[in-house]
Design a protein around this motif. Structure first.
Motif, PDB file in Angstrom:
ATOM      1  N   GLN A 185       0.768  -1.023   0.000  1.00 32.81           N
ATOM      2  CA  GLN A 185       0.028  -0.036  -0.268  1.00 32.81           C
ATOM      3  C   GLN A 185       0.813   1.192  -0.120  1.00 32.81           C
ATOM      4  OE1 GLN A 185      -3.303   0.449  -0.282  1.00 32.81           O
ATOM      5  NE2 GLN A 185      -3.683  -1.713  -0.337  1.00 32.81           N
ATOM      6  N   ALA A 186       1.786   1.247   0.564  1.00 35.10           N
ATOM      7  CA  ALA A 186       2.866   2.446   0.614  1.00 35.10           C
ATOM      8  C   ALA A 186       3.334   2.605  -0.460  1.00 35.10           C
ATOM      9  CB  ALA A 186       3.755   2.324   1.764  1.00 35.10           C
ATOM     10  N   GLY A 187       3.925   1.691  -1.234  1.00 37.52           N
ATOM     11  CA  GLY A 187       4.344   1.636  -2.503  1.00 37.52           C
ATOM     12  C   GLY A 187       3.450   2.186  -3.644  1.00 37.52           C
ATOM     13  N   GLN A 188       2.067   1.657  -3.401  1.00 32.54           N
ATOM     14  CA  GLN A 188       1.040   2.175  -4.306  1.00 32.54           C
ATOM     15  C   GLN A 188       0.972   3.702  -4.240  1.00 32.54           C
ATOM     16  OE1 GLN A 188      -2.375  -0.145  -3.894  1.00 32.54           O
ATOM     17  NE2 GLN A 188      -1.736  -1.472  -5.580  1.00 32.54           N
ATOM     18  N   SER A 189       0.817   4.125  -2.868  1.00 38.49           N
ATOM     19  CA  SER A 189       0.669   5.511  -2.603  1.00 38.49           C
ATOM     20  C   SER A 189       1.640   6.319  -2.856  1.00 38.49           C
ATOM     21  CB  SER A 189       0.685   5.465  -0.730  1.00 38.49           C
ATOM     22  OG  SER A 189       0.389   6.823  -0.724  1.00 38.49           O
ATOM     23  N   ARG A 190       3.054   5.852  -2.812  1.00 38.82           N
ATOM     24  CA  ARG A 190       4.277   6.505  -3.277  1.00 38.82           C
ATOM     25  C   ARG A 190       4.054   6.951  -4.791  1.00 38.82           C
ATOM     26  NH1 ARG A 190       7.912   3.270  -2.542  1.00 38.82           N
ATOM     27  NH2 ARG A 190       8.421   3.147  -4.972  1.00 38.82           N
ATOM     28  N   ARG A 191       3.736   5.788  -5.590  1.00 38.56           N
ATOM     29  CA  ARG A 191       3.765   5.905  -7.064  1.00 38.56           C
ATOM     30  C   ARG A 191       2.716   6.637  -7.487  1.00 38.56           C
ATOM     31  NH1 ARG A 191       4.939   0.498  -6.397  1.00 38.56           N
ATOM     32  NH2 ARG A 191       2.874  -0.017  -6.484  1.00 38.56           N
ATOM     33  N   ARG A 192       1.460   6.816  -7.013  1.00 40.44           N
ATOM     34  CA  ARG A 192       0.370   7.718  -7.184  1.00 40.44           C
ATOM     35  C   ARG A 192       0.771   8.968  -7.103  1.00 40.44           C
ATOM     36  NH1 ARG A 192      -3.466   6.017  -3.330  1.00 40.44           N
ATOM     37  NH2 ARG A 192      -3.482   4.353  -4.591  1.00 40.44           N
ATOM     38  N   GLU A 193       1.471   9.425  -5.834  1.00 43.28           N
ATOM     39  CA  GLU A 193       1.725  10.663  -5.440  1.00 43.28           C
ATOM     40  C   GLU A 193       3.092  11.137  -6.453  1.00 43.28           C
ATOM     41  OE1 GLU A 193       3.830  13.257  -1.725  1.00 43.28           O
ATOM     42  OE2 GLU A 193       2.344  11.418  -1.547  1.00 43.28           O
ATOM     43  N   GLU A 194       3.699  10.373  -6.882  1.00 36.89           N
ATOM     44  CA  GLU A 194       4.767  10.777  -7.850  1.00 36.89           C
ATOM     45  C   GLU A 194       4.161  11.037  -9.275  1.00 36.89           C
ATOM     46  OE1 GLU A 194       7.398   7.391  -7.948  1.00 36.89           O
ATOM     47  OE2 GLU A 194       8.580   7.937  -6.180  1.00 36.89           O
ATOM     48  N   HIS A 195       3.301  10.177  -9.702  1.00 34.33           N
ATOM     49  CA  HIS A 195       2.415  10.408 -10.789  1.00 34.33           C
ATOM     50  C   HIS A 195       1.776  11.622 -10.724  1.00 34.33           C
ATOM     51  CE1 HIS A 195       0.014   9.716 -14.466  1.00 34.33           C
ATOM     52  NE2 HIS A 195      -0.915  10.142 -13.688  1.00 34.33           N
ATOM     53  N   LEU A 196       1.053  12.098  -9.701  1.00 27.25           N
ATOM     54  CA  LEU A 196       0.258  13.240  -9.568  1.00 27.25           C
ATOM     55  C   LEU A 196       1.395  14.577  -9.428  1.00 27.25           C
ATOM     56  CD1 LEU A 196      -2.415  12.535  -6.813  1.00 27.25           C
ATOM     57  CD2 LEU A 196      -2.650  13.031  -9.156  1.00 27.25           C
ATOM     58  N   GLU A 197       2.620  14.348  -9.036  1.00 30.63           N
ATOM     59  CA  GLU A 197       3.441  15.333  -8.915  1.00 30.63           C
ATOM     60  C   GLU A 197       3.998  15.621 -10.373  1.00 30.63           C
ATOM     61  OE1 GLU A 197       6.652  15.447  -6.218  1.00 30.63           O
ATOM     62  OE2 GLU A 197       5.282  14.848  -4.498  1.00 30.63           O
ATOM     63  N   GLN A 198       4.107  14.449 -11.067  1.00 28.41           N
ATOM     64  CA  GLN A 198       4.690  14.807 -12.568  1.00 28.41           C
ATOM     65  C   GLN A 198       3.580  15.388 -13.333  1.00 28.41           C
ATOM     66  OE1 GLN A 198       7.673  13.931 -13.827  1.00 28.41           O
ATOM     67  NE2 GLN A 198       6.853  14.945 -15.716  1.00 28.41           N
ATOM     68  N   THR A 199       2.304  15.003 -13.049  1.00 27.54           N
ATOM     69  CA  THR A 199       1.427  15.667 -14.049  1.00 27.54           C
ATOM     70  C   THR A 199       1.164  17.028 -13.579  1.00 27.54           C
ATOM     71  OG1 THR A 199      -0.072  13.345 -13.726  1.00 27.54           O
ATOM     72  CG2 THR A 199      -1.216  15.414 -14.329  1.00 27.54           C
ATOM     73  N   LEU A 200       1.164  17.401 -12.333  1.00 33.11           N
ATOM     74  CA  LEU A 200       1.323  18.950 -11.912  1.00 33.11           C
ATOM     75  C   LEU A 200       2.245  19.541 -12.487  1.00 33.11           C
ATOM     76  CD1 LEU A 200      -0.365  20.936 -10.158  1.00 33.11           C
ATOM     77  CD2 LEU A 200       1.273  20.133  -8.136  1.00 33.11           C
ATOM     78  N   SER A 201       3.466  19.071 -12.402  1.00 38.07           N
ATOM     79  CA  SER A 201       4.861  19.718 -13.266  1.00 38.07           C
ATOM     80  C   SER A 201       4.625  19.852 -14.688  1.00 38.07           C
ATOM     81  CB  SER A 201       5.865  18.915 -12.829  1.00 38.07           C
ATOM     82  OG  SER A 201       7.062  19.302 -13.607  1.00 38.07           O
ATOM     83  N   ASP A 202       4.040  18.813 -15.097  1.00 36.69           N
ATOM     84  CA  ASP A 202       3.496  19.083 -16.687  1.00 36.69           C
ATOM     85  C   ASP A 202       2.576  20.070 -16.926  1.00 36.69           C
ATOM     86  OD1 ASP A 202       5.385  16.969 -17.269  1.00 36.69           O
ATOM     87  OD2 ASP A 202       3.942  15.477 -17.517  1.00 36.69           O
TER      88      ASP A 202
END
Length: 109
Positions: free
Chosen positions: A51-68
């Motif tokens: 669950q922690a890994g999924q949460s971290r990957r989801r947050e990284e994806h959201l940060e990448q989307t926000l950066s884009d």
């Protein structure tokens, strides 16, 4: 048996020695319970890691989307500023010509 009594909360209770079969059965039971609790705890820990890994990957994806999105917004802002600068440059020259033409038109009346 002493361990079981301590786990149940009896501290100073005297325990008479068990016969060999009863001691083996009790030891096997304790070992089995420890194994079940150990496997259960390991499953909980592994699920937590998943669950922690999924949460971290989801947050990284959201940060990448926000950066884009931020980069796209900055590019649009630069394009808008550039278009405004071009519009002011063309609009200023057009107004100057229009003003001169208008002045000539009124002086002819």
């Amino acid at each position: 048996m002493r361990t079981k009594m301590r786990l149940l909360g009896f501290r100073g209770a005297a325990v008479k020695p068990l016969n060999e079969d009863a001691a083996a059965e009790l030891g096997a039971e304790l070992l089995g319970e420890a194994l079940v609790f150990g496997v259960g705890g390991l499953c909980l820990y592994l699920e937590y890691l998943r669950q922690a890994g999924q949460s971290r990957r989801r947050e990284e994806h959201l940060e990448q989307t926000l950066s884009d999105l931020r980069q796209g917004l900055e590019q649009l802002q630069r394009d808008l500023d550039e278009l405004r600068a071009q519009g002011h440059a063309q609009g200023g020259a057009g107004h100057a010509q229009g003003g001169a033409g208008h002045a000539q038109g009124t002086s002819g009346h």
